[in-house]
Design a protein around this motif. Sequence first.
Motif, PDB file in Angstrom:
ATOM      1  N   ALA A 173       0.829  -1.210   0.000  1.00 22.35           N
ATOM      2  CA  ALA A 173       0.000   0.000   0.000  1.00 22.35           C
ATOM      3  C   ALA A 173       0.861   1.256   0.000  1.00 22.35           C
ATOM      4  CB  ALA A 173      -0.930  -0.011   1.211  1.00 22.35           C
ATOM      5  N   VAL A 174       1.920   1.266   0.811  1.00 20.28           N
ATOM      6  CA  VAL A 174       2.795   2.440   0.890  1.00 20.28           C
ATOM      7  C   VAL A 174       3.492   2.667  -0.444  1.00 20.28           C
ATOM      8  CG1 VAL A 174       4.883   3.364   1.955  1.00 20.28           C
ATOM      9  CG2 VAL A 174       3.145   2.285   3.386  1.00 20.28           C
ATOM     10  N   ILE A 175       4.108   1.608  -0.975  1.00 20.59           N
ATOM     11  CA  ILE A 175       4.840   1.755  -2.242  1.00 20.59           C
ATOM     12  C   ILE A 175       3.877   2.064  -3.387  1.00 20.59           C
ATOM     13  CG2 ILE A 175       6.233   0.507  -3.943  1.00 20.59           C
ATOM     14  CD1 ILE A 175       7.562  -0.992  -1.641  1.00 20.59           C
ATOM     15  N   GLY A 176       2.718   1.367  -3.415  1.00 24.19           N
ATOM     16  CA  GLY A 176       1.760   1.572  -4.490  1.00 24.19           C
ATOM     17  C   GLY A 176       1.191   2.977  -4.506  1.00 24.19           C
ATOM     18  N   ASN A 177       0.831   3.505  -3.330  1.00 29.77           N
ATOM     19  CA  ASN A 177       0.250   4.843  -3.264  1.00 29.77           C
ATOM     20  C   ASN A 177       1.289   5.934  -3.497  1.00 29.77           C
ATOM     21  OD1 ASN A 177      -2.779   4.899  -2.415  1.00 29.77           O
ATOM     22  ND2 ASN A 177      -1.908   3.264  -1.187  1.00 29.77           N
ATOM     23  N   ALA A 178       2.540   5.669  -3.072  1.00 32.16           N
ATOM     24  CA  ALA A 178       3.587   6.696  -3.211  1.00 32.16           C
ATOM     25  C   ALA A 178       4.229   6.682  -4.595  1.00 32.16           C
ATOM     26  CB  ALA A 178       4.659   6.497  -2.134  1.00 32.16           C
ATOM     27  N   PHE A 179       4.420   5.481  -5.151  1.00 29.86           N
ATOM     28  CA  PHE A 179       5.195   5.377  -6.399  1.00 29.86           C
ATOM     29  C   PHE A 179       4.446   4.602  -7.485  1.00 29.86           C
ATOM     30  CE2 PHE A 179       8.155   5.196  -2.741  1.00 29.86           C
ATOM     31  CZ  PHE A 179       8.788   6.428  -2.916  1.00 29.86           C
ATOM     32  N   GLY A 180       3.114   4.519  -7.349  1.00 29.30           N
ATOM     33  CA  GLY A 180       2.325   3.697  -8.264  1.00 29.30           C
ATOM     34  C   GLY A 180       2.449   4.086  -9.721  1.00 29.30           C
ATOM     35  N   GLU A 181       2.768   5.358  -9.993  1.00 24.51           N
ATOM     36  CA  GLU A 181       2.893   5.806 -11.379  1.00 24.51           C
ATOM     37  C   GLU A 181       4.254   5.472 -11.968  1.00 24.51           C
ATOM     38  OE1 GLU A 181       0.243   6.991 -12.934  1.00 24.51           O
ATOM     39  OE2 GLU A 181      -0.811   6.703 -11.042  1.00 24.51           O
ATOM     40  N   ALA A 182       5.225   5.112 -11.105  1.00 25.88           N
ATOM     41  CA  ALA A 182       6.565   4.778 -11.589  1.00 25.88           C
ATOM     42  C   ALA A 182       6.555   3.378 -12.209  1.00 25.88           C
ATOM     43  CB  ALA A 182       7.575   4.847 -10.448  1.00 25.88           C
ATOM     44  N   GLY A 183       7.480   3.132 -13.103  1.00 28.39           N
ATOM     45  CA  GLY A 183       7.568   1.819 -13.728  1.00 28.39           C
ATOM     46  C   GLY A 183       8.151   0.777 -12.786  1.00 28.39           C
ATOM     47  N   HIS A 184       7.697  -0.466 -12.956  1.00 26.94           N
ATOM     48  CA  HIS A 184       8.256  -1.622 -12.239  1.00 26.94           C
ATOM     49  C   HIS A 184       8.217  -1.469 -10.720  1.00 26.94           C
ATOM     50  CE1 HIS A 184       9.672  -3.280 -16.053  1.00 26.94           C
ATOM     51  NE2 HIS A 184      10.158  -2.075 -16.341  1.00 26.94           N
ATOM     52  N   VAL A 185       7.178  -0.803 -10.206  1.00 23.32           N
ATOM     53  CA  VAL A 185       7.099  -0.594  -8.759  1.00 23.32           C
ATOM     54  C   VAL A 185       6.997  -1.925  -8.009  1.00 23.32           C
ATOM     55  CG1 VAL A 185       4.563  -0.363  -8.714  1.00 23.32           C
ATOM     56  CG2 VAL A 185       5.945   0.808  -7.000  1.00 23.32           C
ATOM     57  N   TRP A 186       6.452  -2.952  -8.667  1.00 18.86           N
ATOM     58  CA  TRP A 186       6.307  -4.269  -8.029  1.00 18.86           C
ATOM     59  C   TRP A 186       7.645  -4.905  -7.685  1.00 18.86           C
ATOM     60  CZ3 TRP A 186       8.521  -8.094 -11.023  1.00 18.86           C
ATOM     61  CH2 TRP A 186       8.695  -7.817 -12.387  1.00 18.86           C
ATOM     62  N   ARG A 187       8.705  -4.513  -8.385  1.00 16.21           N
ATOM     63  CA  ARG A 187      10.024  -5.101  -8.110  1.00 16.21           C
ATOM     64  C   ARG A 187      10.507  -4.726  -6.698  1.00 16.21           C
ATOM     65  NH1 ARG A 187      12.023  -7.344 -12.724  1.00 16.21           N
ATOM     66  NH2 ARG A 187      11.237  -6.520 -14.706  1.00 16.21           N
ATOM     67  N   TYR A 188      10.215  -3.493  -6.281  1.00 18.71           N
ATOM     68  CA  TYR A 188      10.614  -3.058  -4.944  1.00 18.71           C
ATOM     69  C   TYR A 188       9.823  -3.822  -3.877  1.00 18.71           C
ATOM     70  CZ  TYR A 188      12.648   0.664  -7.732  1.00 18.71           C
ATOM     71  OH  TYR A 188      13.365   1.354  -8.677  1.00 18.71           O
ATOM     72  N   MET A 189       8.534  -4.072  -4.166  1.00 21.59           N
ATOM     73  CA  MET A 189       7.722  -4.857  -3.224  1.00 21.59           C
ATOM     74  C   MET A 189       8.340  -6.238  -3.000  1.00 21.59           C
ATOM     75  SD  MET A 189       3.923  -3.999  -4.747  1.00 21.59           S
ATOM     76  CE  MET A 189       3.227  -2.330  -4.775  1.00 21.59           C
ATOM     77  N   LEU A 190       8.790  -6.884  -4.074  1.00 20.68           N
ATOM     78  CA  LEU A 190       9.330  -8.242  -3.992  1.00 20.68           C
ATOM     79  C   LEU A 190      10.732  -8.274  -3.377  1.00 20.68           C
ATOM     80  CD1 LEU A 190       8.187  -9.584  -7.492  1.00 20.68           C
ATOM     81  CD2 LEU A 190       7.083  -9.932  -5.287  1.00 20.68           C
ATOM     82  N   ALA A 191      11.529  -7.223  -3.624  1.00 16.54           N
ATOM     83  CA  ALA A 191      12.926  -7.230  -3.166  1.00 16.54           C
ATOM     84  C   ALA A 191      13.050  -7.163  -1.650  1.00 16.54           C
ATOM     85  CB  ALA A 191      13.678  -6.055  -3.799  1.00 16.54           C
ATOM     86  N   ILE A 192      12.076  -6.547  -0.986  1.00 20.21           N
ATOM     87  CA  ILE A 192      12.160  -6.374   0.475  1.00 20.21           C
ATOM     88  C   ILE A 192      12.265  -7.713   1.203  1.00 20.21           C
ATOM     89  CG2 ILE A 192      10.802  -5.590   2.488  1.00 20.21           C
ATOM     90  CD1 ILE A 192       9.875  -3.243   0.745  1.00 20.21           C
ATOM     91  N   ALA A 193      11.752  -8.792   0.601  1.00 23.76           N
ATOM     92  CA  ALA A 193      11.785 -10.106   1.250  1.00 23.76           C
ATOM     93  C   ALA A 193      13.197 -10.627   1.477  1.00 23.76           C
ATOM     94  CB  ALA A 193      10.995 -11.113   0.407  1.00 23.76           C
ATOM     95  N   SER A 194      14.197 -10.035   0.832  1.00 26.23           N
ATOM     96  CA  SER A 194      15.573 -10.511   1.023  1.00 26.23           C
ATOM     97  C   SER A 194      16.112 -10.169   2.412  1.00 26.23           C
ATOM     98  CB  SER A 194      16.497  -9.916  -0.055  1.00 26.23           C
ATOM     99  OG  SER A 194      16.500  -8.497   0.028  1.00 26.23           O
ATOM    100  N   LEU A 195      15.566  -9.128   3.047  1.00 25.08           N
ATOM    101  CA  LEU A 195      16.116  -8.675   4.336  1.00 25.08           C
ATOM    102  C   LEU A 195      15.879  -9.676   5.476  1.00 25.08           C
ATOM    103  CD1 LEU A 195      15.184  -4.878   4.095  1.00 25.08           C
ATOM    104  CD2 LEU A 195      17.353  -5.992   3.508  1.00 25.08           C
TER     105      LEU A 195
END
Length: 474
Positions: A173-195
């Motif tokens: 929700a945070v990434i989608g609402n803040a950066f939803g217009e940017a390209g490939h925003v879903w990649r940042y959502m998936l990358a967080i799982a590495s931490l």
Amino acid sequence: MSHVQSGAPGAPPIPLDIAGPHTRRLKLITVIATFGGLLFGYDTGVINGALPYMKDDLGLSSFTEGLVTSSLLLGAAFGAVSGGRLSDARGRRRNILMLAVVFLVGALGCALAPTTQIMVAARFVLGLAVGGASVTVPVYLAEVSPAERRGRLVTQNELMIVTGQLLAFTTNAVIGNAFGEAGHVWRYMLAIASLPAVVLWFGMLVMPESPRWLASKERFSEALEVLRQVRGAERAEAELDEVKRLALEDKAARSGRWSDLATPWIRRLVLVGLGIAVVQQITGVNSIMYYGTSILTEAGLDTDSALTANIANGVISVLATFVGIYLLGKVDRRPMLLAGQIGTTTSLFLIGVISLAMPEGPGRAYVVLAMTVTFLAFQQGAISPVTWLMLAEIFPLKLRGLGLGLAGLTLWVTNFLVGLTFPVLVEKITISTTFFLFGALGIAAILFVARHVPETRGRSLEALETELRARYSR
């Protein structure tokens, strides 16, 4: 002094554990190990919000949308059955360390995937870790825990799973609402799982092995050393005697192999375990956990509003799990499972009726949201915690890894089928009919639990094995 029941008739009772420095050590072990559950939750929940953006970037149809979602679940099926066997052969702790590496590789592969095909492959790899963690972490916690606290400690893993899902929904929700217009925003959502994968690996480096696994390999001095870390001195000595006796008995009877399924009582018990696994999934819970945002947009919300509203599903899952952990210390497992099934089945029929009767728009969307929240209160407060706990409890020591692996395989295959077919079913037979179908399966689940599922609360693992052997040998 109060006692818990011994597994051997006529054997001396085992003293209840008392608080001390070992209690803090046990809590630390629980927190670190359940990072596997946090990863399980995040990686299964993140697709919920990533999918609407991924559909455009990767050009997904309803079938490939289901394939991307469910490829993780197919991997989890293989990871569950192989993870159980590996944890029996190599140890619970070493297996969790290996799974942390697979979590990291899979998460980075998903975040960087350039095509649908590579995304499906990376999600499959990630699923291997999810499935392995789903069977290894509960067994590790069950085998480290004292009988009188086992329910609450093992269910901490379920709490971390739903916390991971809430974290995924909130991050989406945070990434989608803040950066939803940017390209490939879903990649940042998936990358967080590495931490969390990195935290799990470093944390498990300093955790002990399961004392029951060590005993199964006749490493009794090491088993006693671990028990002394997580029990009072008197309890550790008494518990080792019982664990040692049963480990030697199991070895004399030959250790867990496929051929053991020819033994009638073991075969019947394994079939009950497989049934418990199916019962958890045919409620359709993961249609909500994976497609909650899509369900709300289908009902009448825009994508940003649906992402935000979907956080309610994560919040209620966490709160309900807290309630479930409390109830596990007060209520028997079987009635709790039955109550959960009745609540979820009723909610499914109501979602179907609402989707059929109300016109599309925000009003219908929020009523559907209220019913999915009610559904998840019963699912996460009763069915899910009892499922994983009972699967960690019912199998005999020599067959615990294999039995839980088979149950995990069954659970994840069922989950895979739900994840793959849900968007296709919605497209072909409408969302209301799809939820009526899940409701009908819920009625079958209620009948199965009422007739076949045993009670497991209040027994040591060794006492429970003795009791179930007698029950299913009749």
